[in-house]
Design an enzyme around this catalytic site. Structure first.
Site, PDB file in Angstrom:
ATOM      1  N   SER A 233       0.831  -1.203   0.000  1.00  0.00           N
ATOM      2  CA  SER A 233       0.000   0.000   0.000  1.00  0.00           C
ATOM      3  C   SER A 233       0.871   1.262   0.000  1.00  0.00           C
ATOM      4  O   SER A 233       1.709   1.432  -0.878  1.00  0.00           O
ATOM      5  CB  SER A 233      -0.952  -0.046   1.196  1.00  0.00           C
ATOM      6  OG  SER A 233      -1.979   0.915   1.057  1.00  0.00           O
TER       7      SER A 233
ATOM      8  N   ASP B 205      -5.831  -3.560  -2.260  1.00  0.00           N
ATOM      9  CA  ASP B 205      -4.741  -3.277  -1.335  1.00  0.00           C
ATOM     10  C   ASP B 205      -4.169  -4.548  -0.708  1.00  0.00           C
ATOM     11  O   ASP B 205      -4.907  -5.386  -0.189  1.00  0.00           O
ATOM     12  CB  ASP B 205      -5.281  -2.358  -0.235  1.00  0.00           C
ATOM     13  CG  ASP B 205      -4.197  -1.677   0.575  1.00  0.00           C
ATOM     14  OD1 ASP B 205      -3.234  -2.359   0.954  1.00  0.00           O
ATOM     15  OD2 ASP B 205      -4.338  -0.478   0.831  1.00  0.00           O
TER      16      ASP B 205
END
Length: 378
Positions: free
Chosen positions: A64, A208
């Site tokens: 991320s 993510d």
């Protein structure tokens, strides 16, 4: 001496060093504060004022927001350069919420709270046409994303011998860095999934990597570096393999029984992601401390302590350093920054999309980095 990519990857050219960067939204600014101190220490240690972290570390990986920083480091940017880019990027991507009053935006708002276009366009401006297989990537790189339709974690690596790098079953070398980062950063409810052509006529939907056990990717990177299924083939041993893991700060849970008993669905929905992220991170911490005699070891709990001397096989298998910061009133006010922090400030700083905090988060990380000492890197 500056290593080439092949020298970084070569198992015989050791010892090997891994840098692991957590996810955590805008709190990645705190990570940069730590990295600035690490860069300063290594420049002095190596007697090279221009040393870059990609010169020192043989594999840099992130999830991320950590993937943004990891990729920027891997293409040869200094921490100061990344800080400037990150502060600009953070203000843009978390400053543009969807316009819920517009019919089309209203429908998209139900999918994700933020418009991914700002993130996408800014990643393109930073990374341009650099692909995962580009020779502009100067060291080993691993971007951790999650393929949503198969619920599988994908460590996207730049090793030329990877099974999916350039073969009949995958052409990951052609994935643009901005795409891989956008995939790793597509946090559900924040940004829409990222679609990527993964070769053989397949399109895949990525979200993510933090929606997994790899928001703290340190253990994943250790597996990528050492398991036979991956191409690195690095040998374990305290003098042969080291991992430096940097977090984005974390909250301390202190709930009243009434808070739990009376919690509604919305309150649980708000708290569960942070709970799961912390659980996975601490599980990583336990296993990596179990494999090492870490000088930065945390006391896990009253039963197992810090696991010092509790090594699998009776001896440490890696060198492990973990740097992270508990975001609490007491800890914040112990940093002697030019501010008195309140509980309201704590709630604001923990929020992963509050871009207004990005500068103070950097200052917090840099102030907290006083606990990083040069002897950790000898």
């Amino acid at each position: 001496m500056i290593k080439t990519l092949s020298q970084h990857l070569d198992p015989a050219n050791g010892p090997k060093r891994i840098l692991s960067l957590d996810g955590g939204g805008i709190r990645g600014a705190l990570t940069l504060g730590y990295l600035k101190k690490i860069e300063n220490i290594l420049r002095k240690k190596e007697d090279n004022p221009d040393l870059l972290l990609c010169d020192y570390f043989d594999l840099i990986g992130g999830t991320s927001t950590g993937s943004i920083i990891a990729a920027a480091l891997a293409i040869g940017k200094s921490v100061d350069e990344i800080k400037e880019l990150y502060m600009d990027l953070g203000g843009k991507i978390f400053g543009e919420k969807r316009d819920w009053w517009k019919p089309w935006e209203t429908w998209q708002y139900l999918k994700a709270g933020y418009n991914y276009r700002a993130l996408e366009e800014n990643l393109k401006s930073i990374f341009g046409s650099i692909s995962l297989g580009s020779d502009q990537v100067k060291t080993g790189l691993c971007i951790v994303a999650k393929r949503a339709e198969t619920n599988s974690v994908w460590p996207l690596i730049n090793h030329p011998n990877g099974k999916f790098f350039d073969s009949d079953i995958g052409k990951n070398k052609n994935i643009m860095l901005w795409q891989a980062i956008r995939a790793s950063s597509a946090a559900p409810t924040y940004f829409a999934p990222q679609m990527i052509d993964v070769g053989d006529g397949q399109r895949a939907a990525f979200v993510d990597g933090g929606v997994s056990m790899s928001n703290n990717p340190a253990l994943t990177l250790l597996m990528v570096a050492t398991l036979k299924g991956f191409p690195f083939g690095w040998e374990m041993g305290e003098d042969k393999l080291s991992i430096v893991s940097v977090g984005t700060g974390y909250s301390i849970f202190h709930k009243q029984l009434s808070d739990i008993e009376e919690a509604n669905l919305l309150k649980w929905a708000k708290n569960v992601p942070e709970m799961l992220m912390q659980d996975s991170s601490w599980q990583n911490q336990i296993i990596l401390q179990w494999l090492s005699n870490s000088p930065t070891a945390h006391t896990i709990d009253m039963e197992i302590g810090s696991l010092h001397g509790d090594n699998i096989g009776g001896k440490p298998l890696i060198k492990y350093l973990r740097y992270n910061f508990p975001i609490t009133e007491n800890e914040l006010n112990s940093l002697s920054l030019d501010k008195i922090f309140t509980e309201k400030d704590v709630e604001s700083l923990v929020e992963m999309s509050n871009a207004a905090n990005r500068y103070i988060l950097y200052d917090i990380g840099f102030a907290a980095s006083d606990k990083i000492i040069a002897s950790h890197f000898i």
